[in-house]
Design an enzyme around this catalytic site. Sequence first.
Site, PDB file in Angstrom:
ATOM      1  N   HIS A   1      -2.508   0.785  -4.202  1.00  0.00           N
ATOM      2  CA  HIS A   1      -2.586  -0.390  -5.135  1.00  0.00           C
ATOM      3  C   HIS A   1      -3.783  -1.029  -4.785  1.00  0.00           C
ATOM      4  CE1 HIS A   1       1.791   0.410  -4.977  1.00  0.00           C
ATOM      5  NE2 HIS A   1       1.490   1.121  -5.030  1.00  0.00           N
TER       6      HIS A   1
ATOM      7  N   ASP B   1      -0.282   2.652  -1.376  1.00  0.00           N
ATOM      8  CA  ASP B   1      -0.063   1.384  -1.318  1.00  0.00           C
ATOM      9  C   ASP B   1      -1.730   0.265  -1.056  1.00  0.00           C
ATOM     10  OD1 ASP B   1       0.613  -2.029  -1.221  1.00  0.00           O
ATOM     11  OD2 ASP B   1       2.857  -0.712  -0.867  1.00  0.00           O
TER      12      ASP B   1
END
Length: 456
Positions: free
Chosen positions: A312, A278
Amino acid sequence: MKKITLCLVLFLSLIFLSFKKDKSSVTLKKVKVEAPFKMPAINVPDFSKCAKFSIVDFGAVKGDKDKTSKAINDAIAKANQVGGGTVVIPEGEWLTAKIHFKSNVNLHLEKGALLLFSENPKDYLPAVRSTWEGYECYNYSPLIYAYQCKNIAITGEGELKAKMDVWKIWFKRPKAHMESLKRLYYLASYNKPMEERQMVNDTANFRPQFIQFNRCENILMDGVTITNSPFWTIHPFLSKDVVLRNLKVYAHGHNNDGVDPEMSQNVLIENCVFDQGDDAIAIKSGSNQDAWRLNTPSKNIVMRNCTVKNGHQLVAIGSELSGGIENVFIDKCTVIDGAKLNHLLFIKTNERRGGYVKNIYMSNITSGKIDQGILGIETDVLYQWKDLVPTIERRLTPIKNVYLDNVKATNVKFVSKILGQKELPIENIFLKKVSADAVQGEHSIHENVLNFVNKN
């Protein structure tokens, strides 16, 4: 007369014992940080004059989870009792359950030491005061947990690793889990007391953070490697004076951000390597009514000289930002070529958040290919919450004063995508020497932006 004298002696003795008990052998060092805003010096603990306590002397046995867990927590209690100390994890693999910090303690992992954390959720009970995606609740204890502690550290050349056998099954979000999310949303939205927010049951499966500093001060992490995480990896929550340096963080599960400073202030993240499933760094300040109640912004956060291998975003701001976020500086960071990344800087919010974002600076960044673009700002990001629950109170988020200088990528879909709202446009976005070798789509995609300046 003798009785008065005796009472006086006893009174003075109690004062002396109280003073002796409170006296700490931990000293504080000030870390000065340059930033484009007024950044206070950060206090970090120095344990160089403190006693050392090997967990072996407290009964730790390799491969014996119960004995090792007890030994670590007994050593922590002893270090705290004497006014400060370093708890030493020697070389080798040590299986453990949860670790709970006390003030004036340094958990030190020697080179070749591996603390391997159990995958059994029962090892993280009883539930503790924690959070889930911006809402306070009682949940499974983080694997390493500090609550209302001062002067704490995790140092050394060793490794912290989470066994993922059960947690990876919990990555899924079935209906029962989503129902528990809805329940927490309503409890927080109507300011129900913490005692009602018990989120440990057979089906909620709210994964704990790996490391949470909850309402702590004067925190240092230096040198260790962190591998895997059930949820967010390093989570300073409502904490002040935090230095995270020389860390190697690898966690590729669901919601595996590297560092999530939330409602925390005076934070330095430097010389770290992030390889995440993430965001590398996700700066947050709580969700909705919970954060409006706590009313504590994330403020004075500097990330510098870091390398991102996957994630991300290099830095995400939000979407849990209801307490406000200001004074963030990202400098001299590198995203390696071949990394999987959506944005270098992504600011995200929605109509439920309120809060604010201001004074965000990014400079001297190099990156390879990015799947989306260099700068993204979006004001309608709700993820799984969009159709799960209704908006109870609508509050928009003012976003202004974002500065990017000397930022370069090789290949992007866009350089900037800024989607404001007509009733509250985004203001004052300044790009200077921000470019990509190849732009696959539109260079700039903008809606409801006031005072956008691009100088190349």
